[in-house]
Scaffold this motif. Sequence first.
Motif, PDB file in Angstrom:
ATOM      1  N   HIS A 219       0.836  -1.208   0.000  1.00 26.06           N
ATOM      2  CA  HIS A 219       0.000   0.000   0.000  1.00 26.06           C
ATOM      3  C   HIS A 219       0.867   1.253   0.000  1.00 26.06           C
ATOM      4  O   HIS A 219       0.613   2.203  -0.772  1.00 26.06           O
ATOM      5  CB  HIS A 219      -0.910  -0.011   1.225  1.00 26.06           C
ATOM      6  N   ARG A 220       1.900   1.280   0.831  1.00 20.91           N
ATOM      7  CA  ARG A 220       2.765   2.462   0.886  1.00 20.91           C
ATOM      8  C   ARG A 220       3.531   2.646  -0.418  1.00 20.91           C
ATOM      9  O   ARG A 220       3.721   3.777  -0.886  1.00 20.91           O
ATOM     10  CB  ARG A 220       3.738   2.338   2.058  1.00 20.91           C
ATOM     11  N   LYS A 221       3.986   1.546  -1.010  1.00 22.01           N
ATOM     12  CA  LYS A 221       4.691   1.651  -2.292  1.00 22.01           C
ATOM     13  C   LYS A 221       3.740   2.123  -3.392  1.00 22.01           C
ATOM     14  O   LYS A 221       4.145   2.868  -4.302  1.00 22.01           O
ATOM     15  CB  LYS A 221       5.326   0.307  -2.642  1.00 22.01           C
ATOM     16  N   HIS A 222       2.475   1.710  -3.296  1.00 29.05           N
ATOM     17  CA  HIS A 222       1.467   2.197  -4.246  1.00 29.05           C
ATOM     18  C   HIS A 222       1.280   3.705  -4.100  1.00 29.05           C
ATOM     19  O   HIS A 222       1.221   4.433  -5.100  1.00 29.05           O
ATOM     20  CB  HIS A 222       0.145   1.470  -4.011  1.00 29.05           C
ATOM     21  N   ARG A 223       1.181   4.196  -2.858  1.00 28.60           N
ATOM     22  CA  ARG A 223       1.031   5.634  -2.634  1.00 28.60           C
ATOM     23  C   ARG A 223       2.244   6.398  -3.161  1.00 28.60           C
ATOM     24  O   ARG A 223       2.115   7.466  -3.764  1.00 28.60           O
ATOM     25  CB  ARG A 223       0.842   5.922  -1.143  1.00 28.60           C
ATOM     26  N   GLU A 224       3.422   5.843  -2.937  1.00 30.67           N
ATOM     27  CA  GLU A 224       4.632   6.472  -3.452  1.00 30.67           C
ATOM     28  C   GLU A 224       4.589   6.556  -4.972  1.00 30.67           C
ATOM     29  O   GLU A 224       4.928   7.587  -5.568  1.00 30.67           O
ATOM     30  CB  GLU A 224       5.844   5.673  -2.999  1.00 30.67           C
ATOM     31  N   GLY A 225       4.164   5.473  -5.617  1.00 31.64           N
ATOM     32  CA  GLY A 225       4.051   5.478  -7.074  1.00 31.64           C
ATOM     33  C   GLY A 225       3.036   6.493  -7.565  1.00 31.64           C
ATOM     34  O   GLY A 225       3.252   7.161  -8.597  1.00 31.64           O
ATOM     35  N   GLN A 226       1.907   6.613  -6.841  1.00 33.15           N
ATOM     36  CA  GLN A 226       0.912   7.628  -7.195  1.00 33.15           C
ATOM     37  C   GLN A 226       1.520   9.022  -7.187  1.00 33.15           C
ATOM     38  O   GLN A 226       1.302   9.822  -8.106  1.00 33.15           O
ATOM     39  CB  GLN A 226      -0.257   7.594  -6.200  1.00 33.15           C
ATOM     40  N   ILE A 227       2.247   9.322  -6.137  1.00 24.96           N
ATOM     41  CA  ILE A 227       2.848  10.650  -6.011  1.00 24.96           C
ATOM     42  C   ILE A 227       3.801  10.920  -7.173  1.00 24.96           C
ATOM     43  O   ILE A 227       3.751  11.996  -7.799  1.00 24.96           O
ATOM     44  CB  ILE A 227       3.586  10.770  -4.660  1.00 24.96           C
ATOM     45  N   LEU A 228       4.641   9.963  -7.493  1.00 32.96           N
ATOM     46  CA  LEU A 228       5.591  10.164  -8.578  1.00 32.96           C
ATOM     47  C   LEU A 228       4.878  10.349  -9.917  1.00 32.96           C
ATOM     48  O   LEU A 228       5.260  11.210 -10.725  1.00 32.96           O
ATOM     49  CB  LEU A 228       6.562   8.991  -8.640  1.00 32.96           C
ATOM     50  N   ARG A 229       3.820   9.580 -10.167  1.00 32.56           N
ATOM     51  CA  ARG A 229       3.085   9.726 -11.429  1.00 32.56           C
ATOM     52  C   ARG A 229       2.424  11.097 -11.521  1.00 32.56           C
ATOM     53  O   ARG A 229       2.450  11.746 -12.576  1.00 32.56           O
ATOM     54  CB  ARG A 229       2.037   8.622 -11.552  1.00 32.56           C
ATOM     55  N   LEU A 230       1.822  11.542 -10.412  1.00 30.45           N
ATOM     56  CA  LEU A 230       1.161  12.838 -10.425  1.00 30.45           C
ATOM     57  C   LEU A 230       2.159  13.977 -10.598  1.00 30.45           C
ATOM     58  O   LEU A 230       1.888  14.949 -11.316  1.00 30.45           O
ATOM     59  CB  LEU A 230       0.359  13.031  -9.128  1.00 30.45           C
ATOM     60  N   LEU A 231       3.316  13.867  -9.966  1.00 31.87           N
ATOM     61  CA  LEU A 231       4.307  14.932 -10.098  1.00 31.87           C
ATOM     62  C   LEU A 231       4.956  14.941 -11.479  1.00 31.87           C
ATOM     63  O   LEU A 231       5.434  15.990 -11.939  1.00 31.87           O
ATOM     64  CB  LEU A 231       5.371  14.798  -9.013  1.00 31.87           C
ATOM     65  N   LYS A 232       4.960  13.804 -12.157  1.00 34.09           N
ATOM     66  CA  LYS A 232       5.453  13.797 -13.539  1.00 34.09           C
ATOM     67  C   LYS A 232       4.531  14.589 -14.457  1.00 34.09           C
ATOM     68  O   LYS A 232       4.962  15.086 -15.507  1.00 34.09           O
ATOM     69  CB  LYS A 232       5.591  12.357 -14.034  1.00 34.09           C
ATOM     70  N   GLU A 233       3.268  14.734 -14.037  1.00 32.17           N
ATOM     71  CA  GLU A 233       2.319  15.528 -14.823  1.00 32.17           C
ATOM     72  C   GLU A 233       2.471  17.023 -14.565  1.00 32.17           C
ATOM     73  O   GLU A 233       1.934  17.842 -15.299  1.00 32.17           O
ATOM     74  CB  GLU A 233       0.885  15.099 -14.482  1.00 32.17           C
ATOM     75  N   GLY A 234       3.169  17.371 -13.490  1.00 38.15           N
ATOM     76  CA  GLY A 234       3.371  18.769 -13.152  1.00 38.15           C
ATOM     77  C   GLY A 234       3.524  18.940 -11.658  1.00 38.15           C
ATOM     78  O   GLY A 234       3.058  18.106 -10.873  1.00 38.15           O
ATOM     79  N   GLU A 235       4.190  20.022 -11.252  1.00 38.23           N
ATOM     80  CA  GLU A 235       4.412  20.236  -9.829  1.00 38.23           C
ATOM     81  C   GLU A 235       3.088  20.453  -9.108  1.00 38.23           C
ATOM     82  O   GLU A 235       2.101  20.893  -9.699  1.00 38.23           O
ATOM     83  CB  GLU A 235       5.370  21.411  -9.602  1.00 38.23           C
ATOM     84  N   ALA A 236       3.078  20.112  -7.813  1.00 33.84           N
ATOM     85  CA  ALA A 236       1.844  20.199  -7.037  1.00 33.84           C
ATOM     86  C   ALA A 236       2.188  20.373  -5.569  1.00 33.84           C
ATOM     87  O   ALA A 236       3.290  20.036  -5.122  1.00 33.84           O
ATOM     88  CB  ALA A 236       1.000  18.938  -7.229  1.00 33.84           C
ATOM     89  N   ASP A 237       1.211  20.888  -4.803  1.00 36.88           N
ATOM     90  CA  ASP A 237       1.382  20.978  -3.356  1.00 36.88           C
ATOM     91  C   ASP A 237       0.635  19.832  -2.692  1.00 36.88           C
ATOM     92  O   ASP A 237      -0.042  19.029  -3.353  1.00 36.88           O
ATOM     93  CB  ASP A 237       0.931  22.336  -2.813  1.00 36.88           C
ATOM     94  N   VAL A 238       0.741  19.740  -1.372  1.00 36.32           N
ATOM     95  CA  VAL A 238       0.144  18.613  -0.650  1.00 36.32           C
ATOM     96  C   VAL A 238      -1.377  18.568  -0.818  1.00 36.32           C
ATOM     97  O   VAL A 238      -1.934  17.498  -1.109  1.00 36.32           O
ATOM     98  CB  VAL A 238       0.549  18.645   0.838  1.00 36.32           C
TER      99      VAL A 238
END
Length: 285
Positions: A219-238
């Motif tokens: 689950h934690r590795k999935h969340r980490e992957g989500q964050i990386l995919r979203l940030l590849k689309e553009g910078e973001a805040d929390v």
Amino acid sequence: MDMPPHGTVETVAPGVRRVIAPNPSPFTKWGTNSFIVGEGEVAVIDPGPDIAAHVDALRHAVAGERVAAIIATHSHRDHSPAARALAAATGAPILGGPPIRFDPNAPKADAGFDAEYRPDRVLADGERVSASGWVLETVATPGHTSNHLCFALAGTGILFSGDHVMGWATTVIIPPDGDMGDYMASLERLLERDDSLYLPAHGGAVDTPRRLVRGQLGHRKHREGQILRLLKEGEADVPALVRRMYVGLDERLVGAAGLSVRAHLNDLNRRGRIVATGERWAVAA
């Protein structure tokens, strides 16, 4: 599972009793599980919040027995404050991890902690606490807090897992003291053990602990992957990341989700995967 009654004494495993504190919430499920280990000479693990009715229930539960140790898995306010009242009533020493020191310039960082927590004895990884009929071995599991400890009841396969692993919810990691990298390493450490039953500080027993730990790592590795995919689309805040990662989340849990996301961001940043510009984050070049 229906909410068990608060203040009553239940046997939850051979040689282990439980008294539940009356502090239910979205973060504590039905309340803090205070465990009593042994008979005649006992240890109390996670005495819980300093609620008079709960302290009285614990005192009645151990009436006629000698309390050899009062043990805190960590120093959050729903775990350790009742230790002082119970120690005053029984004369038992308070044991656990070291007190946590916070930056005085960050006053909100320690809001969830027991500021008066001062153990009589600080336990190190592998250190044992024992009395007639039982031995508890300290298993250091930093992550949820830097001073989080689990305790293995020797010869039984039981691990008192505190807030590190719970069957009903994932553990919240709150920076700056909570550390996602440490938490993941502590989960990996538990996978190397052969415990067969976890008794967490909130919720019911976990009788398939290795499967649950593998699932929580995934689950934690999935969340980490989500964050990386979203940030590849553009910078973001929390807040933006939380909105996209936790669709339909109970509003009461949005703040906690944001803290866990920030813990992931801190870990990814430390590993050189992402960079921060103020409150916005982007994938490292």
